[in-house]
Design an enzyme around this catalytic site. Structure first.
Site, mmCIF file in Angstrom:
data_model
loop_
_atom_site.group_PDB
_atom_site.id
_atom_site.type_symbol
_atom_site.label_atom_id
_atom_site.label_comp_id
_atom_site.label_asym_id
_atom_site.label_seq_id
_atom_site.Cartn_x
_atom_site.Cartn_y
_atom_site.Cartn_z
ATOM 1 C CB CYS A 41 -5.829 1.262 1.176
ATOM 2 S SG CYS A 41 -5.890 3.206 1.404
ATOM 3 C CG ASN A 69 -6.652 6.296 5.618
ATOM 4 O OD1 ASN A 69 -6.859 7.102 6.564
ATOM 5 N ND2 ASN A 69 -7.925 5.997 5.023
ATOM 6 C CB CYS A 129 -6.524 6.086 -3.416
ATOM 7 S SG CYS A 129 -5.201 7.558 -4.090
ATOM 8 N NE ARG A 130 -5.459 0.813 -2.721
ATOM 9 C CZ ARG A 130 -4.639 0.015 -2.622
ATOM 10 N NH1 ARG A 130 -4.512 -1.106 -3.003
ATOM 11 N NH2 ARG A 130 -3.419 0.457 -1.882
ATOM 12 C CB SER A 131 -9.033 2.814 3.056
ATOM 13 O OG SER A 131 -8.089 3.715 3.376
ATOM 14 C CG ASP A 172 -1.564 2.100 -5.118
ATOM 15 O OD1 ASP A 172 -2.410 3.069 -5.170
ATOM 16 O OD2 ASP A 172 -0.587 1.965 -4.654
HETATM 17 P P1 4NP Z 1 -3.938 4.161 -1.208
HETATM 18 O O1 4NP Z 1 -3.093 4.667 -2.520
HETATM 19 O O2 4NP Z 1 -3.019 3.116 -0.567
HETATM 20 O O3 4NP Z 1 -5.201 3.537 -1.990
HETATM 21 O O4 4NP Z 1 -4.217 5.375 -0.175
HETATM 22 C C1 4NP Z 1 -1.838 5.106 -2.194
HETATM 23 C C2 4NP Z 1 -1.682 6.203 -1.609
HETATM 24 C C3 4NP Z 1 -0.100 6.805 -1.544
HETATM 25 C C4 4NP Z 1 0.740 6.117 -2.112
HETATM 26 C C5 4NP Z 1 0.549 4.809 -2.633
HETATM 27 C C6 4NP Z 1 -0.892 4.302 -2.561
HETATM 28 N N1 4NP Z 1 2.040 6.477 -1.931
HETATM 29 O O5 4NP Z 1 2.989 5.765 -2.467
HETATM 30 O O6 4NP Z 1 2.207 7.624 -1.536
#
Ligand code: 4NP
Length: 143
Positions: free
Chosen positions: A8, A11, A13-15, A124
């Protein structure tokens, strides 16, 4: 032995959730010696961090333990892993950009494995509320 990498943006949340859901599935089927599972982000802004506590809590309620430590994707990941499964179109395009032509066939979109043909991305959840985290888990479990 097959190696699967979930990708993702951050790294956290989703992955990590995808890694947790798939790890449980693999363990429940006794396949842990045949499948190696990891996750990473296209960015490394959260390098070294645990998964987001909101994602950990929502996953825990469904029986998934999220143990991943965030890291950014490395070019060598493309050689090392057999399946590279991205969460949204932006992740997909960014991984394609760093891949040599010989590895491009390994890069997939999570929603290609879903029964839901309308939804094309795992959205996201970072800036949203609890429903977004539950939606992510629903999509990952189905896929
Ligand atoms: P992920 O979510 O890609 O599913 O881990 C996010 C985590 C952090 C951020 C964006 C999306 N950020 O902007 O810090």
């Amino acid at each position: 032995m097959k190696k699967v990498l979930f990708v993702c943006l951050g790294n956290i949340c989703r992955s990590p959730a995808a890694e947790g859901v798939f790890t449980k599935l693999v363990n429940d089927h006794g396949l842990e010696k045949q499948i190696i599972i990891d996750s990473c982000g296209t960015q490394d802004h959260h390098q070294g961090e645990n998964a987001d506590p909101r994602m950990i809590n929502h996953a825990q309620r469904r029986g998934y333990d999220l143990t991943s430590i965030a890291r950014g994707i490395k070019p060598s990941d493309l050689d090392e892993f057999d399946w590279i499964i991205t969460m949204d179109n932006s992740n997909y395009e960014n991984v394609l950009k760093i891949s040599s032509p010989k590895n491009q066939h390994k890069i997939k979109k999570m929603m290609d494995f879903s029964t839901d043909s309308q939804t094309k991305e795992v959205p996201d959840p970072y800036y949203g509320g609890p429903k977004g985290f539950e939606h992510v888990l629903d999509l990952l479990e189905d896929s």
